[in-house]
Motif scaffolding. Structure first.
Motif, PDB file in Angstrom:
ATOM      1  N   ALA A 145       0.959  -1.348  -0.009  1.00 42.50           N
ATOM      2  CA  ALA A 145       0.043   0.155   0.074  1.00 42.50           C
ATOM      3  C   ALA A 145       0.792   1.155   0.222  1.00 42.50           C
ATOM      4  N   ALA A 146       1.942   1.277   0.744  1.00 45.96           N
ATOM      5  CA  ALA A 146       2.957   2.331   0.524  1.00 45.96           C
ATOM      6  C   ALA A 146       3.856   2.324  -0.612  1.00 45.96           C
ATOM      7  N   GLY A 147       3.574   1.658  -1.614  1.00 45.00           N
ATOM      8  CA  GLY A 147       4.382   1.353  -2.760  1.00 45.00           C
ATOM      9  C   GLY A 147       5.927   1.039  -2.601  1.00 45.00           C
ATOM     10  N   LEU A 148       6.236   0.334  -1.535  1.00 49.27           N
ATOM     11  CA  LEU A 148       7.419  -0.165  -1.198  1.00 49.27           C
ATOM     12  C   LEU A 148       7.757  -1.521  -1.976  1.00 49.27           C
ATOM     13  N   THR A 149       9.145  -1.892  -2.227  1.00 51.46           N
ATOM     14  CA  THR A 149       9.536  -3.021  -2.726  1.00 51.46           C
ATOM     15  C   THR A 149      10.408  -3.918  -1.865  1.00 51.46           C
ATOM     16  N   GLN A 150      10.886  -4.802  -2.074  1.00 54.07           N
ATOM     17  CA  GLN A 150      11.851  -5.879  -1.441  1.00 54.07           C
ATOM     18  C   GLN A 150      12.849  -4.968  -1.154  1.00 54.07           C
ATOM     19  N   GLU A 151      13.535  -4.322  -1.927  1.00 55.79           N
ATOM     20  CA  GLU A 151      14.761  -3.640  -1.843  1.00 55.79           C
ATOM     21  C   GLU A 151      14.542  -2.703  -0.800  1.00 55.79           C
ATOM     22  N   ASP A 152      13.521  -2.146  -0.379  1.00 57.10           N
ATOM     23  CA  ASP A 152      13.157  -1.232   0.603  1.00 57.10           C
ATOM     24  C   ASP A 152      13.314  -1.819   2.119  1.00 57.10           C
ATOM     25  N   VAL A 153      13.370  -3.162   2.164  1.00 62.55           N
ATOM     26  CA  VAL A 153      13.219  -3.800   3.446  1.00 62.55           C
ATOM     27  C   VAL A 153      14.414  -3.519   4.304  1.00 62.55           C
ATOM     28  N   PRO A 154      14.514  -2.950   5.488  1.00 60.97           N
ATOM     29  CA  PRO A 154      15.722  -2.879   6.211  1.00 60.97           C
ATOM     30  C   PRO A 154      16.215  -4.366   6.256  1.00 60.97           C
ATOM     31  N   GLN A 155      17.544  -4.614   6.389  1.00 60.18           N
ATOM     32  CA  GLN A 155      18.349  -5.764   6.842  1.00 60.18           C
ATOM     33  C   GLN A 155      19.154  -5.657   8.063  1.00 60.18           C
ATOM     34  N   SER A 156      18.829  -4.551   8.945  1.00 60.94           N
ATOM     35  CA  SER A 156      19.679  -4.188  10.015  1.00 60.94           C
ATOM     36  C   SER A 156      18.925  -3.193  11.134  1.00 60.94           C
ATOM     37  N   TYR A 157      19.672  -2.983  12.231  1.00 63.72           N
ATOM     38  CA  TYR A 157      18.906  -2.030  13.071  1.00 63.72           C
ATOM     39  C   TYR A 157      19.155  -0.593  12.382  1.00 63.72           C
ATOM     40  N   THR A 158      20.519  -0.476  11.784  1.00 62.99           N
ATOM     41  CA  THR A 158      20.935   0.775  11.454  1.00 62.99           C
ATOM     42  C   THR A 158      20.157   1.268   9.905  1.00 62.99           C
ATOM     43  N   GLU A 159      19.823   0.167   9.105  1.00 60.41           N
ATOM     44  CA  GLU A 159      18.996   0.507   8.068  1.00 60.41           C
ATOM     45  C   GLU A 159      17.654   0.515   8.413  1.00 60.41           C
ATOM     46  N   LEU A 160      17.204   0.061   9.632  1.00 61.78           N
ATOM     47  CA  LEU A 160      15.835   0.376  10.113  1.00 61.78           C
ATOM     48  C   LEU A 160      15.709   1.770  10.267  1.00 61.78           C
ATOM     49  N   LEU A 161      16.679   2.440  11.255  1.00 59.35           N
ATOM     50  CA  LEU A 161      16.730   3.664  11.464  1.00 59.35           C
ATOM     51  C   LEU A 161      16.821   4.673  10.180  1.00 59.35           C
ATOM     52  N   ASP A 162      17.581   4.218   9.387  1.00 59.11           N
ATOM     53  CA  ASP A 162      17.617   5.088   7.895  1.00 59.11           C
ATOM     54  C   ASP A 162      16.270   5.141   7.195  1.00 59.11           C
ATOM     55  N   PHE A 163      15.554   3.693   7.460  1.00 62.15           N
ATOM     56  CA  PHE A 163      14.292   3.807   6.643  1.00 62.15           C
ATOM     57  C   PHE A 163      13.178   4.536   7.424  1.00 62.15           C
ATOM     58  N   LEU A 164      13.285   4.967   8.523  1.00 61.83           N
ATOM     59  CA  LEU A 164      12.178   5.357   9.365  1.00 61.83           C
ATOM     60  C   LEU A 164      12.531   6.808   9.316  1.00 61.83           C
ATOM     61  N   ASP A 165      13.567   7.317   9.390  1.00 63.72           N
ATOM     62  CA  ASP A 165      14.139   8.691   9.138  1.00 63.72           C
ATOM     63  C   ASP A 165      13.452   9.073   7.810  1.00 63.72           C
ATOM     64  N   ALA A 166      13.402   8.404   6.686  1.00 66.64           N
ATOM     65  CA  ALA A 166      12.977   8.761   5.363  1.00 66.64           C
ATOM     66  C   ALA A 166      11.309   8.768   5.669  1.00 66.64           C
ATOM     67  N   TRP A 167      10.930   7.683   6.139  1.00 70.16           N
ATOM     68  CA  TRP A 167       9.489   7.597   6.354  1.00 70.16           C
ATOM     69  C   TRP A 167       9.052   8.892   6.830  1.00 70.16           C
ATOM     70  N   ALA A 168       9.617   9.273   7.916  1.00 65.84           N
ATOM     71  CA  ALA A 168       8.903  10.450   8.739  1.00 65.84           C
ATOM     72  C   ALA A 168       9.030  11.644   7.946  1.00 65.84           C
ATOM     73  N   ARG A 169      10.077  11.784   7.120  1.00 71.70           N
ATOM     74  CA  ARG A 169       9.671  13.102   6.080  1.00 71.70           C
ATOM     75  C   ARG A 169       8.544  13.147   5.146  1.00 71.70           C
ATOM     76  N   ASN A 170       8.288  11.670   5.014  1.00 73.67           N
ATOM     77  CA  ASN A 170       7.383  11.497   3.633  1.00 73.67           C
ATOM     78  C   ASN A 170       6.568  10.308   3.881  1.00 73.67           C
ATOM     79  N   PRO A 171       5.703  10.319   5.126  1.00 75.05           N
ATOM     80  CA  PRO A 171       4.750   8.931   5.112  1.00 75.05           C
ATOM     81  C   PRO A 171       3.905   8.893   4.124  1.00 75.05           C
ATOM     82  N   ALA A 172       3.339   7.556   3.954  1.00 77.94           N
ATOM     83  CA  ALA A 172       2.289   7.307   2.842  1.00 77.94           C
ATOM     84  C   ALA A 172       1.039   7.336   3.618  1.00 77.94           C
ATOM     85  N   LYS A 173      -0.096   7.863   2.800  1.00 78.36           N
ATOM     86  CA  LYS A 173      -1.611   7.815   3.224  1.00 78.36           C
ATOM     87  C   LYS A 173      -2.092   6.468   3.527  1.00 78.36           C
TER      88      LYS A 173
END
Length: 404
Positions: A145-173
């Motif tokens: 629903a958010a238009g994300l792909t398998q390549e967007d899946v975080p593979q570590s805690y650091t990647e999770l923080l990177d993902f969520l920082d970007a998500w907080a700037r532009n969350p999907a409806k």
């Protein structure tokens, strides 16, 4: 003749009294941490020659010392509290492989569970009686629903923080990062910080234990990630709707570290949709297992009686644990004790059995069931960090002080 009859009568009375006394003599099993739910009441009715007593022990004192002092016959350990290997290395665990029932049950268990309790020469030093997994899931429906792909899946805690920082700037409806089920501090502003920091603590500790290192939180890497976790948690709170609204939204992530639905609530996937317990993607891929085991103390004079007790535990199992323990568990619908039904999907089982990482069953440094005082101190310390009363450096240093 009269004296002979008196002698025979007296002899019969002695034999009768001796028989009654013998019938009343029972073996008393000394049990460590067995609850009323562990042993079916029918077992004691079927074995009138057996009685049991529960040993009083101090959960905050040294495990091995207390076992030596109290001399239990059979014990149950929760491996998220205590390290079974300490008991094995101390020679306290008797070999259970003489029981065909136990040997057959263990042979059907998942290899990573068998490895916890068996030796290379075939000894079975404990019987796993329950297990659950505690992953950090990502959900496919929200991802799509958010238009994300398998390549967007975080593979570590650091990647999770990177993902969520970007998500907080532009969350999907219509999609939120998480509904934060079971993650409440009492102040919603700090709930995302709590959710993230607990995953950081677990990932950091599991990697150190897996590497055979002493657990310490006072490292530059942990301090920096703790600081980032607080910042990311605050950004999510500012970017997302309040929880009352998020409850009706799709969620990207669900953390089951503090408990969750069995078999991912019937979804057709599981471990393939998880963020591993690692800080960076070059570390080993880990997932945490909660395992409960029973064993018989080496040298117990009631080994055979205790073996009967452990065999009975296998008859008192619930599907909620069996679907994790056994490789031949079948998918389907299974009842909860309160009348509800849970579904274990074939896809979830395939994901679990084919997991390409390592399942680990280490004890945690801070655990409610083992040391409530340390847990409470950790929770208070976390809140002081969240509200800004202490720095990330103070937080790491004081965590290490709690370990002493």
């Amino acid at each position: 003749m009269k004296g002979k009859r008196i002698f025979i009568g007296l002899l019969a009375f002695i034999l009768l009294f001796s028989g009654c006394a013998s019938a009343e003599t029972k073996s008393v099993l000394r049990l460590w941490d067995f609850t009323s739910n562990d042993v079916n009441k029918a077992f004691w009715r079927e074995h009138p020659e057996l009685e049991h007593t529960n040993i009083a022990f101090d959960p905050f004192d040294d495990l091995l010392k207390q076992i030596e002092q109290t001399q239990p016959d059979a014990l149950i350990l929760n491996l998220w509290n205590d390290d079974l290997n300490r008991c094995i290395d101390a020679g306290l665990t008797a070999d259970l492989s003489s029981s065909p029932t136990i040997a057959q049950a263990v042979s059907r268990m998942a290899p990573w569970i068998q490895a916890l309790v068996t030796t290379e020469d075939g000894q079975i030093l404990a019987l796993p009686t329950g297990a659950s997994v505690s992953p950090f899931y990502w959900y496919q429906d929200a991802w799509d629903a958010a238009g994300l792909t398998q390549e967007d899946v975080p593979q570590s805690y650091t990647e999770l923080l990177d993902f969520l920082d970007a998500w907080a700037r532009n969350p999907a409806k219509g999609v939120c990062a998480s509904r934060l089920l079971r993650w409440h501090t009492g102040k919603e502003q700090y709930d995302y910080m709590y959710w993230l920091t607990e995953l950081l603590l677990l990932s950091h500790e599991m990697q150190q234990r897996y590497a055979g290192e002493a657990v310490t939180f006072n490292t530059p890497e942990f301090i920096e990630l703790a600081r980032r976790s607080r910042e990311t948690g605050q950004a999510l709170y500012q970017a997302e709707p309040r929880q009352s609204k998020r409850n009706s939204m799709l969620q990207l992530f669900q953390s089951d570290i503090s408990g969750g639905e069995h078999a991912n609530k019937g979804r057709p996937y599981g471990m393939s949709h998880t963020v591993p317990l690692r800080i960076t993607s070059d570390q080993p891929k880990l997932s945490w297992l909660r395992v409960k085991v029973a064993f018989i103390r080496q040298g117990s004079p009631l080994f055979e009686e205790a073996l009967l007790l452990l065999e009975q535990l296998l008859q008192n199992q619930h599907w909620q644990h069996d679907h994790i323990l056994y490789t031949d568990f079948a998918p389907g619908d299974y009842p909860y004790e309160n009348g509800r039904t849970g579904h274990v999907d074939e896809g979830w089982l395939a994901d679990y059995r084919g997991y390409d990482g390592a399942f680990v069953a280490y004890p945690l440094s801070f655990n409610e069931a083992r040391d409530g005082k340390a847990l409470s101190a950790k929770e208070k310390l976390m809140m002081r960090f969240f509200v800004g009363q202490i720095t990330a450096e103070d937080f790491a240093q004081k965590l290490d002080e709690l370990l002493l």
